[in-house]
Design an enzyme around this catalytic site. Structure first.
Site, PDB file in Angstrom:
ATOM      1  N   GLY A 105      -2.840  11.140  -1.327  1.00  0.00           N
ATOM      2  CA  GLY A 105      -2.557  10.316  -2.497  1.00  0.00           C
ATOM      3  C   GLY A 105      -3.329   9.008  -2.401  1.00  0.00           C
ATOM      4  N   CYS A 106      -3.473   8.348  -3.534  1.00  0.00           N
ATOM      5  CA  CYS A 106      -4.324   7.152  -3.565  1.00  0.00           C
ATOM      6  C   CYS A 106      -3.695   5.976  -2.809  1.00  0.00           C
ATOM      7  CB  CYS A 106      -4.664   6.766  -5.002  1.00  0.00           C
ATOM      8  SG  CYS A 106      -3.243   6.603  -6.089  1.00  0.00           S
ATOM      9  N   TYR A 107      -2.438   5.653  -3.111  1.00  0.00           N
ATOM     10  CA  TYR A 107      -1.771   4.605  -2.330  1.00  0.00           C
ATOM     11  C   TYR A 107      -1.697   5.031  -0.862  1.00  0.00           C
ATOM     12  CZ  TYR A 107       0.186   1.762  -6.193  1.00  0.00           C
ATOM     13  OH  TYR A 107       0.366   0.919  -7.266  1.00  0.00           O
ATOM     14  N   THR A 128      -4.853   4.431   1.113  1.00  0.00           N
ATOM     15  CA  THR A 128      -5.078   3.001   1.344  1.00  0.00           C
ATOM     16  C   THR A 128      -4.218   2.490   2.494  1.00  0.00           C
ATOM     17  OG1 THR A 128      -5.141   2.902  -1.089  1.00  0.00           O
ATOM     18  CG2 THR A 128      -5.351   0.825   0.099  1.00  0.00           C
TER      19      THR A 128
END
Lengths: 333, 333, 333, 333
Positions: C144-146, C149
Site C-alpha cells: 500500500g502507498c502509506y 512510505t
C-alpha cells in the site's frame, strides 16, 4: 426584530456564503435555510466553516420560504422560477439563478432550454439608473458571476462610446466554486490542482446576459477553470472608437460605487485581493502593439459574483445603505 | 471617538490581518500603521486586499506608536522588546512576537538568542484563569501560531490528569503565511505548490512556549510546511493516564470559550473551515491500536494564531466582550 | 517480442501511471488495458496525459487479461482476489490492491471485511531477503502507498533493535490521487484546495500491513489529506532502545537499494522531489527535547507507492534489473 | 562514448529540467553543469528531485563549457550572447535565452534593451522548413515559452490564409516556474496560491518573437500568472479570412510532428496533461457568437516551452531522431 429572511438552496456554495453574510448582517435576520437533499441536517455538518451557527436545514417549499420578508433563491438554473411563482407578492425575492435574467426567449432557449420565465429587474446596481430600479423592485434577478465581472469592465466603455461593441474578446478564468458542489469527476482536486482547462469555449450561457447588459454585439468569450476555490479574473479587450481614455470613463462611471475600485495606474487587479469581499477591482489600458483597449476585472465569484451581490441588491430593496453587512476588504493572503 | 490604536509592523501578513480586523472593529479606531521599509507608501499598494482603506504607512518609532491607547506590535521576533521598552506605561500593548512569552531565559537563549526580555501576561484567554489576568494587564504577550494550536488541544488534558506530560508527540502542518513575507527561495510558489516539507525537525522555537503553557515535560514536535496560504493542523498525541474521556475534558474546559469549538463526534477539524475566523476547531479520540489519546486542532494562523488572538486579548484588556469585532465563522470554500 | 503485459483497472490513477511507465519500459509490451466502466473508450479520452498512446480499454475479464505473460491488477480493494483466482498459474501476477497482503484474517476482517484471500509474497523488495522471494514468486502483493512510505522508514530501525516496537507514532499526509478517481464531494477541488484534513484517525486499513512488515506492536497512525495531487510525507517517531544512530542503520539497510535514498545530513525529504519517480527519500534524527527517533519519509504515492513499486516487483519476477524502465529522478518544480 | 554535453545555468528551473532530460538521454552524455552562484555545490542540494545524480556544479566559464560537443545555455536573457561569442565554432550551441531570437534590433531595444546580438536559426522545428534549417545549424535559438505555445497555435492559420494577421488577441496563463527561481516577493507561495494575476499587460517581451514567427501584424497579448508550478494555456483568437476549417489546417500542418497533438473534436487542451512531456496539445473552433477563430494551446513551459524544445533541437542538430530522450506522455494527475 429585523427584516426576516429565508434562503433556498442554502447547502450549495453560494447558499453557504449567503448564510455567512447574513450571520453578520445587522438588519437581516435569518429565519430559514432550506436545502432539499440535506433537510434535517445541521448547517455546520454541511458547511463546517459555519460551526457556531445553530441552524438546521429545512425542506425547500414555497410555504417554508414565504414566512419571511425577503427570500434569496440560490438554486440551480431552471429551478427558481417555479418556486418564485408560488411566493406571495408581498415577499421580496432576489434570485441568484439565471431564470429571470434574460429578456430574449430565443437566447434562453439556445443557452439554457426549458420554459422561459419573465425577466425581472437586473440586479447589478452599478449600471446607470439600475440602483433606483432595484430599490423600487420586489423581484430582482442578481447577475451571473462571469457576467458581473465582465459587465462591470465593459458596460461603461460601450455606453460612453469609447469601445466598439462589435468585436469584444474576453478570456476569463474562474475558481472551482463557480462550478458548484455536485460531485463530478472533472472537478476532483486530483484533476484541477496544477491545471488550467478551458470549457464551453465560445458557448457559455453568460454570453447573452453580457450582451444584453453591455450592448456588445459580437462577443468571443472563453472561460477557463483555474485551481483556486474562489475568484474570477477577466481580460476584456475591445477595439477603441477614438482616443478616449478608458480609465477616465471607468473612474467617472464608478465614482459613487462603493464596491467597484478602479486601481491606481500601474496596479492590475488579481483575484486573491477580492476574496471574501464584495469588491470588484478594475484596471484599464491600451495595448501598445494592437491598439486594443484592455480592461482587467477581478472579483470573488461567491461575493460580488453571487451572494454579496444579492445582499447588496436586497439592501437597496429595503432602503438600507447598499454597503450594509458587506465588506470592501478581502481576506489575504 | 473610540479607543485609539496603532499597529507596528503593519506591512507583514499578521499586520495586514490586524488592519483588516481593526477596520471592522466597532470600538477600536486605527490611528497609525507603521512599517519601517514601506513608510510613506499607501497601505493598499502593499496589501491590495485592503483597497478602500485610505491609509499610509508611517515610520516605526516609539513616538509615532505611543500616540494611542493601544499598540499592537507585529514585528519579527527579537524586535519588539526594544520598542516596547520605550512605550509609556499608560499605553496598553499587545505583542504578537515572541519577545515576552518565555519565563525561562535558558529556553530563550536556546531557541531564539539575543537579550531575554521579561515575560508578560501570556495572551491565551482560554487557559484557566488567564482571561482575568489578561483583563488586568497593560502588557500582554500573544501566543505563537503553532503554540496556540497545540496548547488549546493539550493543556486541558494534562491539567485534568488524563494525558501523561512525558511523551507528547505532535506533528503540525502550517500554511506559508506563517513563514512571513520576506522573499526567500524555499518559499517561492514554484517550490511550495505540490509539496509538503518538514523543517526545524525537533528544534522549533515554539517547543518551550508549548511546554511552559501545558506542563508537558517531553515534547517531540515536527512542523511541516504545507501548500496553503493560511491554516495550521496539529495532530497531538499523548499517552493516557487512565480511562478518562478526552472529549469530556475538552468540552468542560471550553464550555464558555466562544472561539474554541469541540466538534460533534465523527467530525474532525480541517484548516479551511477556520480561514479568516478567530475559531479553533478541536476533536479528540483514542487510537484503537496504540491506546494513545489523539487530539486534532485546526485554526487560522493569522486569525486565532496571530491577529485575531491579539484583538481578543485587547478586547479583554479594555473590558469589551472578547468577541467584539471578531468572527467565529470562516470563509469557505 | 518482449514480455506481454496486461493491466486491469487501467482507467484509475494507479492504472494510468502503470500505462505511462509501461509505455517507456524496454522489455514489457502492453497488450491489454482493461477498465470495466470505460471499455471501448480510447485511453487518452480518459487519461489525456497519455495522448499519443494508441490504445482502447477492453472489458476486465480473466480471459482478456490472461493472454499475457504478466498481469497487473490495479483494482479497488476486495476485487482482485476473485479475478486472480481465475488466472492460469503460468501467468505472473502483481496485485496493487490489498487483497493478498495480510496474513492474519482477523486483521483483514477488522479493516477491510469480506472474504480473506491467502497472502502472497509481499512486494517490498527493500525488506531483508524480500528481493529474492519476489524474484522466485509468480504472485506478488505490492505494498500500500502509506504502508510503503512508513515501512521503509521504520522496518530497519526495529529490525536493528534501535527503535522500540511498542509505541510508534506516525502522522502522514497524502496527495489526493491516493483517494482514487471516483467522484466524491469531499474530494472536490473546492473542498481540498487550501485545506488539510485528517481522516480515518486511528483506524486506517494500512495499520495491520505496517505492523506485519515492521514488527511494530503498537502504532498510532493519523492520515491527513493534503492539497497536492501526488506525494506522501510520513513523520515516523519511535522510542529509542539505546544510543544507536538511526542514520547509520538506514544507510546500511539501503546501501544497495537503488530507489531508497538516505539524504545527506541536514536535508529533509519533501514530496515534490519524488514526483513521477520511483524514489523514496529518507532522513532521520533524534528529537532533542523528547529523545524520540524521528524518521521522515517521502515518496510519490503513484510511483514507489503504487505503479512504480509494481513494475519494480515485476522486473524482479522476470529476472530483469529492478531499475528497468523506472527513474530515480523526480519531475520538479 | 556518446555526444559530450555541457549545460550553463544549470541551477535554474530550465537548467534543472535539462539535467533531468539529459540523464535519461541515450546519446547525450552530460559532462559539465555550470552555475555561477552555486559552483562547488552538489546538484542535488539545489535540485533535490535529482537525488541520485552524482554531479557538482562548476563555474560558468567559456573554457569549462567548451570541452564538449554541445552546449546548452540556460542563462537569464542578455547573458548568453557574451558567453556564446567565446565558444569555438566546432561546438554546437542551443540557447534557451532570448539573445539570438530577434532579427529586428528595434524590437530588441524596445522589449529587452542592451546590445543586440545576431539572430540565430530559430529553434521551433514545427515551422515549415525549420526542421531542416535546424539540422544544418551549429547555433540555434530555442523559442520562448509563451512564444512556443502561441506560435504553434497561430502560425499555420496565418500561413494558410485562414486567419487575419491584423487583430490577433491572446490571453495566456503560465505557471510560476516560467518566472524563474530568483526570490521575489510577488512570487512567494503566500501571494500566488489562490491567485490569478495579470502582468506586463500589452507589453510582454515575447510579442515581437511571436509576430516574427507567425506573420501577425497586430497582437494583443495579456499574460497571467497562475497558481501552478508548470504549464502554459494560451487562448488565441483571430478574425477568419473565409470559411476554412482551422482544424483541417492544423491537422495538415502537424501531420508529421511527433510532439504537436491536435486533439479529437470535443476535447480541449489543458496544462496538466502535458506536465513533464515535450508535447503541445491543440484544439480549434469557431466562436458561434463572434465568428472568431479560437485556438487553445497547452504545453509544459519547462518541457516543449524550454528544456524539451532545446533537446529536440539538439537531436536534429546531431542527426538523431527528434524524439530521442523525450516523451510525448505527461505525468498526471
Amino acid at each position: 426584530m429585523g427584516i426576516r429572511v429565508s434562503v433556498a438552496g442554502a447547502s450549495g456554495y453560494a447558499g453557504g456564503e449567503l448564510l455567512r453574510l447574513l450571520a453578520g448582517h445587522p438588519e437581516f435576520d435569518l429565519v430559514a435555510a432550506t436545502a432539499h437533499s440535506q433537510a434535517g441536517q445541521r448547517v455546520d455538518a454541511i458547511h463546517p466553516h459555519l460551526t457556531g451557527l445553530d441552524l438546521t436545514f429545512a425542506e425547500t417549499t414555497p410555504g417554508r420560504l414565504a414566512d419571511a420578508d425577503l427570500v434569496f433563491l440560490a438554486l440551480p438554473h431552471g429551478q427558481s422560477a417555479a418556486i418564485a411563482a408560488q411566493l406571495p407578492d408581498g415577499v421580496r425575492v432576489v434570485d441568484l439563478g439565471a431564470d429571470h435574467r434574460l429578456i430574449d426567449s430565443g437566447s434562453w432557449d439556445r443557452y439554457y432550454g426549458g420554459p422561459h420565465a419573465d425577466a425581472w429587474t437586473y440586479g447589478l446596481p452599478e449600471l446607470p439608473g439600475q440602483r433606483e430600479l432595484i430599490a423600487g423592485s420586489a423581484r430582482v434577478a442578481s447577475t451571473g458571476c462571469y457576467a458581473a465581472t465582465i459587465i462591470l469592465a465593459l458596460a461603461p466603455l460601450i455606453a460612453a462610446g469609447v469601445a466598439q461593441p462589435a468585436d469584444v474578446v474576453v478570456v476569463a478564468a474562474s475558481g472551482t466554486s463557480g462550478a458548484g458542489r455536485a460531485a463530478k469527476s472533472h472537478l476532483l482536486a486530483s484533476e484541477v490542482m496544477g491545471d488550467l482547462s478551458p470549457y464551453k469555449v465560445g458557448a457559455h450561457q453568460h454570453v447573452p446576459e453580457i450582451k444584453q447588459a453591455t450592448g456588445a454585439t459580437g462577443l468571443s468569450f472563453t472561460p477557463v477553470l483555474a485551481p483556486i476555490p474562489r475568484g474570477i479574473l477577466a481580460t476584456v479587450t475591445a477595439l477603441p472608437v477614438d482616443g478616449a481614455d478608458p480609465r477616465a470613463v471607468l473612474a467617472e462611471a464608478y465614482a459613487d460605487a462603493p464596491f467597484v475600485h478602479l486601481l491606481p495606474e500601474g496596479r492590475w487587479p488579481h483575484t486573491a485581493a477580492t476574496l471574501g469581499s464584495n469588491s470588484c477591482h478594475l484596471q484599464a489600458g491600451v495595448d501598445v502593439d494592437s491598439g486594443r483597449l484592455i480592461v482587467v476585472s477581478a472579483l470573488d465569484n461567491l461575493g460580488k459574483g453571487a451572494a454579496g451581490q444579492a445582499v447588496q441588491n436586497a439592501n437597496l430593496m429595503f432602503g438600507l445603505p447598499e454597503t450594509t453587512g458587506l465588506s470592501s476588504l478581502g481576506v489575504a493572503p
